[in-house]
Structure formats: C-alpha cells, structure tokens
Scaffold this motif. Sequence first.
Motif, PDB file in Angstrom:
ATOM      1  N   GLY A 159     -15.662  -6.701   0.582  1.00 24.99           N
ATOM      2  CA  GLY A 159     -15.655  -6.649  -0.904  1.00 24.99           C
ATOM      3  C   GLY A 159     -14.218  -6.094  -1.219  1.00 24.99           C
ATOM      4  N   TYR A 160     -13.709  -4.960  -0.557  1.00 25.82           N
ATOM      5  CA  TYR A 160     -12.455  -4.368  -0.802  1.00 25.82           C
ATOM      6  C   TYR A 160     -11.397  -5.104  -0.206  1.00 25.82           C
ATOM      7  N   LEU A 161     -11.742  -5.922   1.005  1.00 22.77           N
ATOM      8  CA  LEU A 161     -10.699  -6.760   1.438  1.00 22.77           C
ATOM      9  C   LEU A 161     -10.245  -7.742   0.252  1.00 22.77           C
ATOM     10  N   VAL A 162     -11.191  -8.444  -0.448  1.00 18.84           N
ATOM     11  CA  VAL A 162     -10.978  -9.525  -1.037  1.00 18.84           C
ATOM     12  C   VAL A 162     -10.235  -9.070  -2.359  1.00 18.84           C
ATOM     13  N   ALA A 163     -10.857  -7.868  -2.726  1.00 20.56           N
ATOM     14  CA  ALA A 163     -10.189  -6.970  -3.961  1.00 20.56           C
ATOM     15  C   ALA A 163      -8.413  -6.823  -3.988  1.00 20.56           C
ATOM     16  N   ALA A 164      -8.539  -6.340  -2.357  1.00 17.53           N
ATOM     17  CA  ALA A 164      -6.928  -6.184  -2.108  1.00 17.53           C
ATOM     18  C   ALA A 164      -6.022  -7.330  -1.974  1.00 17.53           C
ATOM     19  N   VAL A 165      -6.541  -8.493  -1.555  1.00 16.41           N
ATOM     20  CA  VAL A 165      -5.826  -9.930  -1.532  1.00 16.41           C
ATOM     21  C   VAL A 165      -5.473 -10.134  -2.996  1.00 16.41           C
ATOM     22  N   ILE A 166      -6.425  -9.891  -3.914  1.00 17.41           N
ATOM     23  CA  ILE A 166      -5.992 -10.311  -5.249  1.00 17.41           C
ATOM     24  C   ILE A 166      -5.210  -9.412  -5.960  1.00 17.41           C
ATOM     25  N   LEU A 167      -5.248  -8.049  -5.663  1.00 16.15           N
ATOM     26  CA  LEU A 167      -4.235  -6.924  -6.142  1.00 16.15           C
ATOM     27  C   LEU A 167      -2.939  -7.251  -5.671  1.00 16.15           C
ATOM     28  N   ALA A 168      -2.806  -7.529  -4.252  1.00 20.88           N
ATOM     29  CA  ALA A 168      -1.518  -8.031  -3.244  1.00 20.88           C
ATOM     30  C   ALA A 168      -0.928  -9.133  -4.231  1.00 20.88           C
ATOM     31  N   GLY A 169      -1.493 -10.168  -4.509  1.00 22.79           N
ATOM     32  CA  GLY A 169      -0.960 -11.452  -5.312  1.00 22.79           C
ATOM     33  C   GLY A 169      -0.237 -11.052  -6.512  1.00 22.79           C
ATOM     34  N   ALA A 170      -0.989  -9.889  -7.249  1.00 15.92           N
ATOM     35  CA  ALA A 170      -0.550  -9.531  -8.489  1.00 15.92           C
ATOM     36  C   ALA A 170       0.965  -8.739  -8.389  1.00 15.92           C
ATOM     37  N   PHE A 171       0.856  -7.835  -7.286  1.00 13.28           N
ATOM     38  CA  PHE A 171       1.957  -7.152  -6.813  1.00 13.28           C
ATOM     39  C   PHE A 171       3.315  -8.232  -6.609  1.00 13.28           C
ATOM     40  N   GLN A 172       2.803  -9.165  -5.830  1.00 12.08           N
ATOM     41  CA  GLN A 172       3.859 -10.393  -5.557  1.00 12.08           C
ATOM     42  C   GLN A 172       4.490 -10.974  -6.702  1.00 12.08           C
ATOM     43  N   ILE A 173       3.431 -11.225  -7.802  1.00 12.25           N
ATOM     44  CA  ILE A 173       4.265 -11.715  -8.696  1.00 12.25           C
ATOM     45  C   ILE A 173       4.980 -10.909  -9.649  1.00 12.25           C
TER      46      ILE A 173
END
Length: 500
Positions: free
Chosen positions: A99-113
């Motif tokens: 679950g934390y991995l998936v959350a990190a992927v979403i947050l990483a996407g936000a950082f990239q934007i």
Amino acid sequence: MPHSAVSVPARLRGLRPSVLTPKVLRTEVLGGLVVALALIPEAISFSIIAGVDPAIGLFASFTMAVTIAFVGGRPAMISAATGAVALVIAPLNREHGFGYLVAAVILAGAFQIVLGALGVGKLLRFVPRSVMVGFVNALAILVFMAQVPELRNVPWAVYPLLAAGLALMVLFPRITTAVPAPLVSIVILTVVTVAAGIAVPTVGDKGALPSSLPVPGLPDVPFTLDTLATIAPYAFAMALVGLMESLMTAKLVDEITGTRSSKTRESVGQGIANIVTGFFGGMGGCAMIGQTMINVKVSGARTRLSTFLAGVFLMVLCIVFGPVVSDIPMAALVAVMIMVCFATFDWHSVAPRTLKRMPAGEITVTVVTVACVVATHNLAVGVVAGSVTAMVIFAKRVARLADITAVTDPDGGQVVYAVSGQLFFASSNELVGRFDYADDPDRVVIDLSAAHLWDASSVAVLDAIAHRYAQRGKTVEITGLNGPSAHLHKTLSGELTAAG
C-alpha cells in the motif's frame, strides 16, 4: 510564394501522414507488437526486484505506455516499469508494505508534474555530449549485462537458439524490411522449440501472467502526515530518477530521429502516467531505454501509436494469448536485446582514430559516466557524475585562459595591469599573487577591457588587491569593465570581506 504559406503545411505534412500511410501504420503496429513481447519478461523481472507480484509490473507497463502515449512529449518513446524505479521503491515495499509503495508512486507522479512545470527539462542543456555518449554506451552495457543471467546454467540448446535468433535478425532484413526481424525471430524460434519439444527456459518460467485487466482503487494506507513523511523521500527519489532517465532517453531519441520534443511536456506526462499507474495498483516506472531502442532504432517507429499499441498488445498478449506467450523461449528475447545493445552502442566513440583526436578531458568524462553507471546500475548517478566531472574539467580549462600583463609608464608614475580572460572562482584567486605590491608606483590601473567578471569571488579578489595596495598608501583604479561586470562590481564591491 511567402515562406509561411509553405512552411506551415510542410510541418503538418511531416507530422500527420506518418499515421495515415499504410506503410508507416504497419511499421507502428509491428513495432508496438515487438516491444510488447520484449516488455513481458522485463516487467516480470522488475516486479521481482521490487518484491511484488509479476502482475503488478505488467499492469504498470500497460498503464504507463498507454497514458504516456497521449500525454508524453516524445513520440515513439516507450515508458513502462523499470529496474531503476524498482530499486528505489523496493525498500519501502519491504519495510512498510504494498500500500505504501502505491502511495509513493502517486506522490512521485505529483512531484514530477511540479518539477516539470518548474522547467526541470531545461537542465538537459547542461549535459555535455561526452556525457551523452557515456550514457548511450553505459545503457548498452547494462542491457547486455541483464541478459547474461539468462545464459548461465541453462540447457545447451539455448546457445544454438540464441545464435539462430541473432542470424535471423542480421540476415532477414536483406530479404525484406516489411516485417521487423525481431518479430520474425521470436515467432520462428517459438515454433521450433514447441514443435520439436525442446526444453529451454521460457517466458512462462518467469512468472504467471495476469488473466484480467487492472481495476482502479485507492492505496491501502492511512491518510496521515506520518504516511506522507514515510513515503515522501522514496517518492522524491523515484521522481528524480524517473525524470533523469526519461529526459535523457528523450534526448537520445531526438538525436536518432532528427526531431525535437517537449521536455517539459514529457516531464509532466511522466508524472501523470505514474499517478494513473498508482491508482491502478502499478509499481510506477519511466522511459525504458532498451524497449525504446527496439521501437525507434530497430523497428523504425516514429509516432505515439506504437507506444499506445505496445501497452495494448501487452495486455492482449497476457490475457488472451497467455499460454502462447508463455511458450516463447527466453533465448529469442535475449537475442533481440543483444541486437539492441549492438545497435545502441556508439562504436565510433571507441574507434582508435576517434580516441586519438578526442581531447583527454572528453574521454575522461565519458569513462567516468560509463564506470559510474555500470558500478551502480543507475543511469542517473552516471549522468550526474559525468556532468560534474565535465564542469570541473571545463572550469580548470577556462581558469588557465585568464592572464595578466603589466606596463609601467616611462616616468614611473603609474603601472597598468591588463587582465584578460574569464574571471570566476577558479581563475580569479590566482590573480592576487600576480601584482608587485611593494615595488609598484603609487598609482595602479587595472584594465579589465578584455576580461569579464562572473561571480562574487572575482569581485572579492579585486577588493583584496585594492586593499593590499591601500595598506601601502597606493591607489587603485579599475577601468574597462563591460556592462554586466560593472554592475556586479558596483553591487558587491566593499560588501565582501577582503582577503589579506
């Protein structure tokens, strides 16, 4: 006819018919199919690195490819689950759960934007060509090294299959280029192994293929500040690594195709693709260099259609043709990747004739880039190390260009020091010892007509020189400053601590 009346339609003709012509449409479709076949074992392998089920990596490759086909800035580039991202997020999955991995992927996407919107793509202008050469050669070496385990402790039949696959890809294009040679090689070797009952490692040995499409959902984590604090470092690291690999790959494709792409759009697109992937339970990803080379350099694809179809074909192959795909011998895919390595490596850069003509500094930068990438298995580390090395070498080289000559008036009333070159932290510090403070006349003129001040260090050095003369009762006049240098000197002179 006015130039604009011709140039605009010409640009449109260069962009649109690539999808409309039957020949290019065939190239895009077949290119996407070959990439999809090559993605399956790679995605499964990266899933194992990240410590998740193989289906997670395959889902990520599907959603990344399909999404980036619409929102990315570099047509024909392939984005999917990658080893670099898997290495970054593996500890998070191991210590805190999926679950934390998936959350990190979403947050990483936000950082990239956010990073994309801030113009991080413009930093590519500071990556020198020698680093780019090292990047290309290092990725070819890494892709080859990734194939070596597939050739160890395997049945002897793997080796003739590998040789046959390489021979097919070399010889088949001489017959026709209508169908990509890698696809022909994969099909023929699969038919041979199945028909003859040859027991060799297959795609199915890597892991079970998914039997249904991914479904969207929220990550199974508490939505608290503690969770944010836990995933943020991993997410930011993933964002940086993903952007570095994606932008460098985009630049490489730009050079291969002779076209330009929007690095800002690509950065934002990578973020959007990772957010979508996260909400579909994927492990995230970025541009895949090996598969991109298959698509662009081997198959000759040039549009977003091949990227989109790579993702679509991936799921179709897994869900509809799973049993058939599972029978593909790994030797066939290893042969494809070895050909990609050969085509990707810049052989001209290591030719004796090139090495004799290339400056030692350029060779050093390339070697540092390659060595760091191979040692860390991280392309981002190599690019940063190579760029820093290039900057240090450049700074030393420019520092040597700064020079000073002194001319004393016949009557001995004053001395004029003519300074030339670029004055910054690396070159200006040496100037302090180039003046004869004790024996110079009472009036000293420092002529900077042939020089340029770049930073506070150079202003501080001029202040230090003036201070040393003042201690001996002598006056210093600075002349010849150009506009920017004069502004910098006026702003900082006297505000910095004088040395000596």
